[in-house]
Enzyme design. Sequence first.
Site, PDB file in Angstrom:
ATOM      1  N   ARG A  38       0.345  -1.019  -0.483  1.00  0.00           N
ATOM      2  CA  ARG A  38       0.280  -0.341   0.173  1.00  0.00           C
ATOM      3  C   ARG A  38       0.630   1.252   0.094  1.00  0.00           C
ATOM      4  O   ARG A  38       0.221   2.074   0.927  1.00  0.00           O
ATOM      5  CB  ARG A  38      -1.131  -0.412   1.041  1.00  0.00           C
ATOM      6  CG  ARG A  38      -2.392  -0.951   1.231  1.00  0.00           C
ATOM      7  CD  ARG A  38      -3.083  -0.746   2.085  1.00  0.00           C
ATOM      8  NE  ARG A  38      -4.091  -1.881   2.144  1.00  0.00           N
ATOM      9  CZ  ARG A  38      -4.469  -2.486   2.960  1.00  0.00           C
ATOM     10  NH1 ARG A  38      -4.774  -1.797   4.147  1.00  0.00           N
ATOM     11  NH2 ARG A  38      -5.237  -3.667   3.226  1.00  0.00           N
ATOM     12  N   ARG A  51      -7.190  11.334  -7.033  1.00  0.00           N
ATOM     13  CA  ARG A  51      -8.129  10.086  -7.202  1.00  0.00           C
ATOM     14  C   ARG A  51      -8.924  11.321  -6.499  1.00  0.00           C
ATOM     15  O   ARG A  51     -10.611  10.619  -7.492  1.00  0.00           O
ATOM     16  CB  ARG A  51      -7.468   9.415  -6.095  1.00  0.00           C
ATOM     17  CG  ARG A  51      -7.572   7.771  -6.571  1.00  0.00           C
ATOM     18  CD  ARG A  51      -8.133   7.424  -6.840  1.00  0.00           C
ATOM     19  NE  ARG A  51      -9.354   7.419  -6.120  1.00  0.00           N
ATOM     20  CZ  ARG A  51      -9.584   6.254  -5.622  1.00  0.00           C
ATOM     21  NH1 ARG A  51      -8.701   5.294  -4.960  1.00  0.00           N
ATOM     22  NH2 ARG A  51     -11.307   6.677  -4.846  1.00  0.00           N
ATOM     23  N   ASP A  87      -6.808  -3.445  -7.453  1.00  0.00           N
ATOM     24  CA  ASP A  87      -7.900  -4.021  -6.114  1.00  0.00           C
ATOM     25  C   ASP A  87      -7.702  -5.064  -6.205  1.00  0.00           C
ATOM     26  O   ASP A  87      -7.812  -5.951  -7.449  1.00  0.00           O
ATOM     27  CB  ASP A  87      -9.243  -3.275  -6.024  1.00  0.00           C
ATOM     28  CG  ASP A  87      -9.558  -3.696  -4.047  1.00  0.00           C
ATOM     29  OD1 ASP A  87      -8.993  -2.964  -2.977  1.00  0.00           O
ATOM     30  OD2 ASP A  87     -10.300  -4.824  -3.979  1.00  0.00           O
ATOM     31  N   TYR A 162     -14.623 -12.992   0.229  1.00  0.00           N
ATOM     32  CA  TYR A 162     -15.415 -11.602  -0.007  1.00  0.00           C
ATOM     33  C   TYR A 162     -16.774 -12.281  -0.859  1.00  0.00           C
ATOM     34  O   TYR A 162     -17.789 -11.665  -0.200  1.00  0.00           O
ATOM     35  CB  TYR A 162     -14.986 -11.099  -0.785  1.00  0.00           C
ATOM     36  CG  TYR A 162     -13.752  -9.822  -0.358  1.00  0.00           C
ATOM     37  CD1 TYR A 162     -14.839  -8.518   0.775  1.00  0.00           C
ATOM     38  CD2 TYR A 162     -12.709  -9.291  -0.021  1.00  0.00           C
ATOM     39  CE1 TYR A 162     -13.887  -7.520   1.103  1.00  0.00           C
ATOM     40  CE2 TYR A 162     -11.832  -9.084   0.549  1.00  0.00           C
ATOM     41  CZ  TYR A 162     -12.595  -8.350   1.087  1.00  0.00           C
ATOM     42  OH  TYR A 162     -11.236  -7.159   2.383  1.00  0.00           O
TER      43      TYR A 162
END
Length: 355
Positions: A38, A51, A87, A162
């Site tokens: 990250r 962003r 991601d 997920y």
Amino acid sequence: MSANDAPRAQQPSAAYDSAFLKACRREPVPHTPVWFMRQAGRSLPEYRKVREGIPMLESCMRPELVTEITLQPVRRHGVDAAIYFSDIVVPLKAIGIDLDIKPGVGPVVERPIRTREDLAQLRDLTPEDVSYVTEAIGLLNRELGATPLIGFAGAPFTLASYLVEGGPSRTYENAKAMMYGDPELWADLLDRLADITAAFLKVQIEAGASAVQLFDSWAGALAPVDYRRSVLSASAKVFDAVAGYGVPRIHFGVGTGELLPLMSEAGADVVGVDWRVPMDEAARRIGPGKALQGNLDPTVLFAPTEAVEAKTREVLDSAKDLEGHVFNLGHGVMPSTDPDALTRLVEYVHTRTAR
């Protein structure tokens, strides 16, 4: 593209002799290489600026924006490797899974996978599904030169969690209920995800990624016996599928101290270690023949510089006898981290470990 396709071995790139790739190959290095999980993201004001107003998943599909965000920490911190900005749910979105990344929540799946009929949502991933990845990596390699680029993907277990839970979870009750109660459905789910993940990594490698990392962020929720029985083969399938390219393969999970030997067995060349296990003990658990990556506690960066350096020395001292060591945090950079603390940390590791 199928995970069973025979990969084409990569030609050595401009980054081949970089400190990062040498450490991954357990070769002598001029200094211990540093990068941060990250490192491209919310801790950087320049990231927040570019962003602004752009949803996360959309930002992952704009090659010029991905290129700029990936390069930002390389410019600012002088890290030894870039990691592709994306991601772990991007390949799922690319094959048509109805999901979104909600601010403050994370990925949310509209139709969780709970039955065998739900598996029909998971079709094969093709390079055309993620053409923006190929384009972005091409742009990045022209900018990065001798700095290696790390591609990445989510591991089958974490992606399955997920998909079954429908979003982030602290208990994984639905995923574990399927794993224990319908092991055949669970195995088929992970097998399909292994193919999708392998295809996604192949796209990145063939576009020019110098290494890849498989994130099994949630694997620490598993007991070793369950990991071996219900997860290991799917992760191994991913690593096997990209083995022929000859690029280093990194495996990382959080809270996985008890799983380190099994995660190593899955086939990675480099095993990531979180901050809970000292590097020398991690090496003992993993055994010879692997490089290790890690493992400063990310919260240490909120302490004064002297304390950061003292804790960094502990990591470096613990890693001094490793066959290969890539310095990293034991998890990702936290959003409120002072970017200057990261820059100082890179310089400190480079200076202290200069050969």
